[in-house]
Motif scaffolding. Structure first.
Motif, PDB file in Angstrom:
ATOM      1  N   LEU A 247      51.994  72.048  31.509  1.00  0.00           N
ATOM      2  CA  LEU A 247      53.726  71.509  32.532  1.00  0.00           C
ATOM      3  C   LEU A 247      54.254  72.177  32.538  1.00  0.00           C
ATOM      4  CD1 LEU A 247      53.350  67.229  31.584  1.00  0.00           C
ATOM      5  CD2 LEU A 247      51.972  68.669  33.543  1.00  0.00           C
ATOM      6  N   ASP A 248      54.400  73.386  33.927  1.00  0.00           N
ATOM      7  CA  ASP A 248      55.391  74.289  33.464  1.00  0.00           C
ATOM      8  C   ASP A 248      56.483  73.919  34.451  1.00  0.00           C
ATOM      9  OD1 ASP A 248      56.518  77.175  32.970  1.00  0.00           O
ATOM     10  OD2 ASP A 248      56.243  77.586  35.766  1.00  0.00           O
ATOM     11  N   ASP A 249      57.803  74.346  33.450  1.00  0.00           N
ATOM     12  CA  ASP A 249      58.870  74.227  33.774  1.00  0.00           C
ATOM     13  C   ASP A 249      60.078  73.110  34.576  1.00  0.00           C
ATOM     14  OD1 ASP A 249      61.921  75.241  35.103  1.00  0.00           O
ATOM     15  OD2 ASP A 249      60.576  75.447  37.332  1.00  0.00           O
ATOM     16  N   VAL A 250      59.665  72.337  33.076  1.00  0.00           N
ATOM     17  CA  VAL A 250      59.527  70.491  33.093  1.00  0.00           C
ATOM     18  C   VAL A 250      61.079  70.343  32.984  1.00  0.00           C
ATOM     19  CG1 VAL A 250      59.601  68.310  32.234  1.00  0.00           C
ATOM     20  CG2 VAL A 250      57.573  69.685  32.433  1.00  0.00           C
ATOM     21  N   TRP A 251      62.028  69.790  33.893  1.00  0.00           N
ATOM     22  CA  TRP A 251      63.162  69.074  33.775  1.00  0.00           C
ATOM     23  C   TRP A 251      63.577  67.562  33.870  1.00  0.00           C
ATOM     24  CZ3 TRP A 251      67.343  72.722  35.894  1.00  0.00           C
ATOM     25  CH2 TRP A 251      66.858  74.291  36.082  1.00  0.00           C
ATOM     26  N   THR A 252      62.953  66.906  33.972  1.00  0.00           N
ATOM     27  CA  THR A 252      63.666  65.237  33.667  1.00  0.00           C
ATOM     28  C   THR A 252      63.374  65.513  32.291  1.00  0.00           C
ATOM     29  OG1 THR A 252      62.880  62.974  34.160  1.00  0.00           O
ATOM     30  CG2 THR A 252      61.536  64.795  33.424  1.00  0.00           C
ATOM     31  N   GLU A 253      64.877  64.843  31.760  1.00  0.00           N
ATOM     32  CA  GLU A 253      64.717  64.302  30.430  1.00  0.00           C
ATOM     33  C   GLU A 253      64.525  62.899  30.150  1.00  0.00           C
ATOM     34  OE1 GLU A 253      68.667  65.830  29.020  1.00  0.00           O
ATOM     35  OE2 GLU A 253      69.197  66.574  30.945  1.00  0.00           O
ATOM     36  N   ASN A 254      64.099  62.184  31.562  1.00  0.00           N
ATOM     37  CA  ASN A 254      64.060  60.706  31.028  1.00  0.00           C
ATOM     38  C   ASN A 254      61.963  60.803  30.848  1.00  0.00           C
ATOM     39  OD1 ASN A 254      63.397  57.921  31.306  1.00  0.00           O
ATOM     40  ND2 ASN A 254      64.358  57.731  33.243  1.00  0.00           N
ATOM     41  N   ASP A 255      61.605  60.209  29.504  1.00  0.00           N
ATOM     42  CA  ASP A 255      60.187  59.894  29.225  1.00  0.00           C
ATOM     43  C   ASP A 255      59.698  59.048  29.941  1.00  0.00           C
ATOM     44  OD1 ASP A 255      61.730  58.423  28.006  1.00  0.00           O
ATOM     45  OD2 ASP A 255      61.007  58.027  26.183  1.00  0.00           O
ATOM     46  N   GLU A 256      60.182  58.392  30.637  1.00  0.00           N
ATOM     47  CA  GLU A 256      59.610  57.185  31.010  1.00  0.00           C
ATOM     48  C   GLU A 256      59.123  57.869  32.372  1.00  0.00           C
ATOM     49  OE1 GLU A 256      62.546  53.852  31.743  1.00  0.00           O
ATOM     50  OE2 GLU A 256      62.625  53.083  30.277  1.00  0.00           O
ATOM     51  N   ASP A 257      59.892  58.679  33.077  1.00  0.00           N
ATOM     52  CA  ASP A 257      59.441  59.540  33.910  1.00  0.00           C
ATOM     53  C   ASP A 257      57.992  59.932  34.187  1.00  0.00           C
ATOM     54  OD1 ASP A 257      61.558  59.702  35.516  1.00  0.00           O
ATOM     55  OD2 ASP A 257      62.530  61.553  35.529  1.00  0.00           O
ATOM     56  N   PHE A 258      57.049  60.426  32.874  1.00  0.00           N
ATOM     57  CA  PHE A 258      55.806  60.765  32.499  1.00  0.00           C
ATOM     58  C   PHE A 258      55.590  59.607  32.114  1.00  0.00           C
ATOM     59  CE2 PHE A 258      57.867  65.085  32.724  1.00  0.00           C
ATOM     60  CZ  PHE A 258      56.714  65.406  33.039  1.00  0.00           C
ATOM     61  N   GLY A 259      55.889  58.299  31.592  1.00  0.00           N
ATOM     62  CA  GLY A 259      55.047  56.905  31.739  1.00  0.00           C
ATOM     63  C   GLY A 259      53.665  57.407  31.398  1.00  0.00           C
ATOM     64  N   GLY A 260      53.321  56.843  33.141  1.00  0.00           N
ATOM     65  CA  GLY A 260      52.512  56.927  33.782  1.00  0.00           C
ATOM     66  C   GLY A 260      51.364  58.108  33.939  1.00  0.00           C
ATOM     67  N   LEU A 261      51.912  58.917  33.765  1.00  0.00           N
ATOM     68  CA  LEU A 261      50.781  60.022  33.276  1.00  0.00           C
ATOM     69  C   LEU A 261      50.243  60.423  31.970  1.00  0.00           C
ATOM     70  CD1 LEU A 261      52.610  63.211  35.189  1.00  0.00           C
ATOM     71  CD2 LEU A 261      50.276  62.294  35.801  1.00  0.00           C
ATOM     72  N   ASN A 262      51.335  59.613  30.632  1.00  0.00           N
ATOM     73  CA  ASN A 262      51.135  59.825  29.293  1.00  0.00           C
ATOM     74  C   ASN A 262      50.238  58.930  29.406  1.00  0.00           C
ATOM     75  OD1 ASN A 262      52.519  61.977  28.796  1.00  0.00           O
ATOM     76  ND2 ASN A 262      54.624  60.614  28.499  1.00  0.00           N
ATOM     77  N   VAL A 276      54.216  72.811  27.535  1.00  0.00           N
ATOM     78  CA  VAL A 276      55.329  72.700  27.707  1.00  0.00           C
ATOM     79  C   VAL A 276      56.262  73.652  27.967  1.00  0.00           C
ATOM     80  CG1 VAL A 276      57.490  70.975  28.512  1.00  0.00           C
ATOM     81  CG2 VAL A 276      55.324  69.702  28.363  1.00  0.00           C
ATOM     82  N   THR A 277      56.510  74.036  29.224  1.00  0.00           N
ATOM     83  CA  THR A 277      57.547  75.389  28.736  1.00  0.00           C
ATOM     84  C   THR A 277      58.936  74.350  29.739  1.00  0.00           C
ATOM     85  OG1 THR A 277      57.613  75.851  31.420  1.00  0.00           O
ATOM     86  CG2 THR A 277      55.899  77.064  30.092  1.00  0.00           C
ATOM     87  N   THR A 278      60.053  74.206  29.295  1.00  0.00           N
ATOM     88  CA  THR A 278      61.090  73.889  29.651  1.00  0.00           C
ATOM     89  C   THR A 278      62.696  74.828  29.712  1.00  0.00           C
ATOM     90  OG1 THR A 278      62.664  72.113  29.288  1.00  0.00           O
ATOM     91  CG2 THR A 278      61.537  72.660  27.735  1.00  0.00           C
ATOM     92  N   ARG A 279      63.498  75.138  29.964  1.00  0.00           N
ATOM     93  CA  ARG A 279      64.825  75.234  29.192  1.00  0.00           C
ATOM     94  C   ARG A 279      65.643  74.512  28.863  1.00  0.00           C
ATOM     95  NH1 ARG A 279      66.604  77.610  35.313  1.00  0.00           N
ATOM     96  NH2 ARG A 279      63.671  77.610  35.688  1.00  0.00           N
ATOM     97  N   LYS A 280      65.853  73.252  28.434  1.00  0.00           N
ATOM     98  CA  LYS A 280      66.576  72.458  28.250  1.00  0.00           C
ATOM     99  C   LYS A 280      65.604  71.755  27.044  1.00  0.00           C
ATOM    100  CE  LYS A 280      67.488  69.308  31.645  1.00  0.00           C
ATOM    101  NZ  LYS A 280      67.277  68.123  32.344  1.00  0.00           N
ATOM    102  N   ASP A 281      66.151  72.090  25.667  1.00  0.00           N
ATOM    103  CA  ASP A 281      65.642  71.289  24.387  1.00  0.00           C
ATOM    104  C   ASP A 281      65.564  69.367  24.086  1.00  0.00           C
ATOM    105  OD1 ASP A 281      65.423  71.734  21.954  1.00  0.00           O
ATOM    106  OD2 ASP A 281      67.770  70.541  21.277  1.00  0.00           O
ATOM    107  N   THR A 282      66.137  69.436  25.441  1.00  0.00           N
ATOM    108  CA  THR A 282      66.082  67.887  25.662  1.00  0.00           C
ATOM    109  C   THR A 282      65.247  67.211  26.147  1.00  0.00           C
ATOM    110  OG1 THR A 282      67.609  67.920  27.297  1.00  0.00           O
ATOM    111  CG2 THR A 282      68.832  67.754  25.647  1.00  0.00           C
TER     112      THR A 282
END
Length: 754
Positions: A247-262, A276-282
């Motif tokens: 998953l390249d360049d992930v921004w969303t910090e809401n774990d629920e956004d990936f609920g269905g995919l997970n 995952v690649t991301t610029r946000k530690d969160t």
């Protein structure tokens, strides 16, 4: 920045327009009407600011509109700050604001922000020969991917690569994805570009297209398929398979956004992995990563190896030899970022002469157009993702020179002084908390990096800004922040800036170089005079500055040769933060008591300072006072007991043997109920028990106490007599020898002057 200033103004106006405040200020009846009109205008304009801020990057007229708005907003802030002549000032500002509001039609500004600059969608394909310096980290990540161990009941582990935009996260992921060992290990490999606008349905379609090898027609046929059906299809396709999902360049910090995919990927075989690649530690934390790899910058030599592939292509050997020394110096400007190296290499390949290369070498990075187009776009995405108040805090960091670390509490105090933490007429700790939240937000997005962190004194961590991020912030401010090295002996100096300079760093190089007068400083809000060895500031020059730069909110000064500061400092009625660091200073002027808005007074290491003026008792808004390492100071004035908003005092000198009418005494501590951090030196031959019983500092989190041999007792006895036995972190020093409850590096205590 304008959006955050407008928000703060609206908070202030709301407070002022309440009946009690108006009565207290004794304002004319018409002012209330003008303030309400002002509030309406500001609220209407605020809705347009996100759109304007994004358009200003490519539209200079919109930038000029924002500049005008910011000018008026800062004037309003000063008018509300002073109260004097507020009726006339507000009326005039309202008229100018009306004109600004009308211009929004001309610039087609709306309450719906324009589209953000878009990063090119990534793919799984890459030419690995162009990637250098990542062998070790590649090996480390592949080790995590191929490792067969997982937590009990866990089918898949998530591994995150975190780093600044342009540092090479995607390139590294591509390199790993195409590694032969990785290909053989996983039954299925899937690449999905996520981007800053998360769309679960779009990501699901990418995954299906990868799993089933669909062409463009096949992808179009999925256009109307509902999300639930897409997820079922994924679930069926990966059932029992060992897969690698990138998953390249992930921004969303809401774990629920990936609920269905997970949930969809759970039927995969054990040993499956998500990279995952991301610029946000969160993001890494939200996705429950088992391993987080923070990607480091490259060395100068590696940047040069990337840069020269393009820059020296098809050049003769003699030309290469001639340009290499300059190229190596240009590679320094890359500061370890491969994207910058590639961009500058592309720029230099079209420059044929040594003179053209030297021009690039001498240019400030943030002024190069090619950098704006190709390098700053990833950082712009990160910047626009920041909450509005954090944006101005980020930009203010360029008021420090490059390679300067930021001490956390000092940085937050300066943000507070500029009004960046909002307006709060109440609990000061809420502003401090907001400052820490802003720091963590910048750290999580890699805009700031922790330079020093101590598990005990974590709130005094030091941060550092990467040089390239500093250049990016300068690009955003374009002349609002100016650093001037003064090397000439001119008697006067004129500011040269693309827009009104608000924050100025002056660096005089010699005793003859500091000018007696500087023009265009009337609207300065912060001034740092950081003299090099041999560079000094005259008393006359300071008088001229204090008479002109009356809007200063932050003033920092070092290497001042005088024994006192001129009385004209009392003209700086807006001043919130004052930092003086000089060996020669012996006393402060009485006029310091006129700085009623002062929040922080930092006199750290003024080793010859002999006394503090009695007029300090008028600094009723003072929250932080630092006199650590002021070794000539023998007492604090009694009036300090009146400074009831103090939350931090370091280097406090307390008479403990009796209640002295002129000196700050042990019983006076009872007045300072808001103290959170305290370091103090006890003076006297014994502790007056009756006086010490008055002390009840409920909010103290840290206390450091220096005692002499005459009053040295058992630690617990001293704490009990001061009602401090419940303080969580406390240490003592007897004749400068630590006997504390916990161990900590000596330099930590030196900071507190113990």
């Amino acid at each position: 920045m304008a959006e955050a200033i407008v928000s703060t103004l609206l908070e202030q106006i709301t407070t002022i327009t309440c009946e009690g405040a108006l009565e207290e200020m004794r304002l004319l009846k018409g002012v209330k009407k003008d303030l309400r009109k002002l509030k309406f205008n500001l609220t209407s304009i605020k809705a347009l600011l996100k759109d304007a801020e994004q358009k200003q990057i490519s539209d200079e007229t919109v930038q000029l509109w924002l500049d005008r708005l910011q000018e008026e907003s800062l004037d309003m802030e000063d008018a509300l700050d002073e109260y004097h002549g507020i009726a006339r000032n507000i009326k005039e500002i309202n008229e100018r604001l009306d004109e600004i509001a009308k211009d929004r039609v001309r610039y087609q500004l709306t309450d719906m922000p324009s589209r953000l600059p878009k990063r090119k969608e990534s793919t799984s394909f890459i030419d690995g020969s162009n990637i250098v310096g990542r062998d070790e980290v590649k090996k480390q990540i592949i080790g995590h991917l191929l490792c067969g161990t997982s937590k009990e009941g866990e089918t898949c582990q998530t591994i995150s690569i975190v780093g600044l935009g342009g540092i090479g996260k995607t390139a590294l992921a591509q390199l790993i994805y195409n590694d032969e060992e990785v290909k053989q290990h996983f039954t299925s490999r899937i690449w999905a570009y996520v981007s800053n606008i998360f769309d679960e349905s779009k990501v699901a379609k990418m995954i299906i297209a990868e799993l089933e090898g669909l062409d463009e027609v096949g992808v179009l046929q999925m256009e109307s398929v509902p999300l639930n059906a897409l997820l079922k299809k994924i679930c069926k396709s990966i059932e029992g398979k060992k897969y690698l999902l990138v998953l390249d360049d992930v921004w969303t910090e809401n774990d629920e956004d990936f609920g269905g995919l997970n949930a969809t990927f759970k039927p995969g075989a054990p040993g499956s992995r998500i990279l995952v690649t991301t610029r946000k530690d969160t993001v890494s934390r939200a996705m429950g990563s088992s391993h987080t790899i923070y990607l480091e910058t490259l060395s100068q030599d590696l940047c040069w190896s990337i840069l020269k592939k393009k820059a020296l292509r098809e050049r003769s050997q003699k030309t290469c030899e001639d340009l290499t020394p300059i190229g190596l110096r240009i590679a320094e400007k890359c500061k370890g970022l491969p994207l910058v190296a590639k961009t500058l290499g592309g720029l230099l390949q079209f420059k044929t002469t040594r003179k053209e290369w030297e021009d690039v070498m001498k240019s400030e990075l943030w002024r190069l157009d090619v950098v704006h187009k190709d390098v700053f776009v990833p950082l712009l995405l990160s910047y626009y993702d920041l909450p509005s108040p954090v944006k101005q805090c980020f930009k203010y960091c360029v008021s420090f020179s490059k390679d300067t670390g930021y001490c956390t509490n000092h940085l937050i105090a300066k943000w507070k002084a500029q009004g960046y933490l909002g307006f709060h007429d109440g609990d000061d700790s809420l502003l401090e908390l907001k400052g820490f939240e802003h720091l963590k937000c910048l750290e999580a997005r890699s805009f700031l990096q922790i330079e020093d962190y101590h598990p005990v004194y974590g709130q005094y961590a030091r941060y550092r800004m990467h040089d390239f991020v500093h250049d990016f912030a300068l690009f955003l401010t374009k002349g609002e922040f100016v650093e001037e090295v003064i090397s000439k002996g001119d008697k006067s100096m004129k500011m040269n800036s693309e827009r009104t300079c608000r924050h100025l760093i002056l660096i005089p190089e010699s005793s003859l170089s500091f000018p007696e007068s500087i023009s265009d400083v009337e609207k300065l809000r912060s001034l740092h005079i950081s003299a090099k060895k041999g560079g000094v500031i005259s008393c006359g020059a300071l008088c001229n500055l204090f008479n002109k730069a009356r809007r200063l909110r932050v003033l920092g000064m070092s290497r001042y040769p005088g024994s006192t500061i001129p009385e004209e400092i009392g003209n700086l009625l807006h001043l919130r933060y004052l930092y003086l660091n000089t060996l020669h200073l012996k006393r402060l002027p009485k006029a310091i008591g006129r700085l009623h808005n002062l929040q922080s007074l930092d006199l750290y290491s003024c080793s010859n300072l002999e006394r503090l003026p009695d007029e300090m008792e008028n600094l009723v808004n003072l929250m932080a006072l630092e006199t650590a390492a002021c070794f000539s100071l023998t007492c604090y004035p009694k009036g300090v007991r009146r400074l009831t908003r103090l939350t931090q005092v370091t280097g406090l000198i307390v008479r403990v043997d009796h209640n002295d009418p002129k000196e700050f005494s042990i019983g006076d501590l009872a007045n300072l109920k808001q103290l959170v951090v305290l370091s103090m030196k006890m003076v006297g031959n014994t502790i007056n028990v009756e006086e010490s019983k008055k002390v009840k500092l409920q909010n103290l989190q840290e206390v450091k106490i220096l005692v002499n041999e005459a009053i040295a007792e058992d630690e617990d006895t001293i704490l009990e007599s001061l009602n401090m036995s419940s303080v969580p972190r406390c240490c003592f020093d007897t004749n400068f020898h630590m006997i504390g409850r916990f161990s900590t590096p000596r330099n930590e205590y030196q900071y507190f002057g113990l």
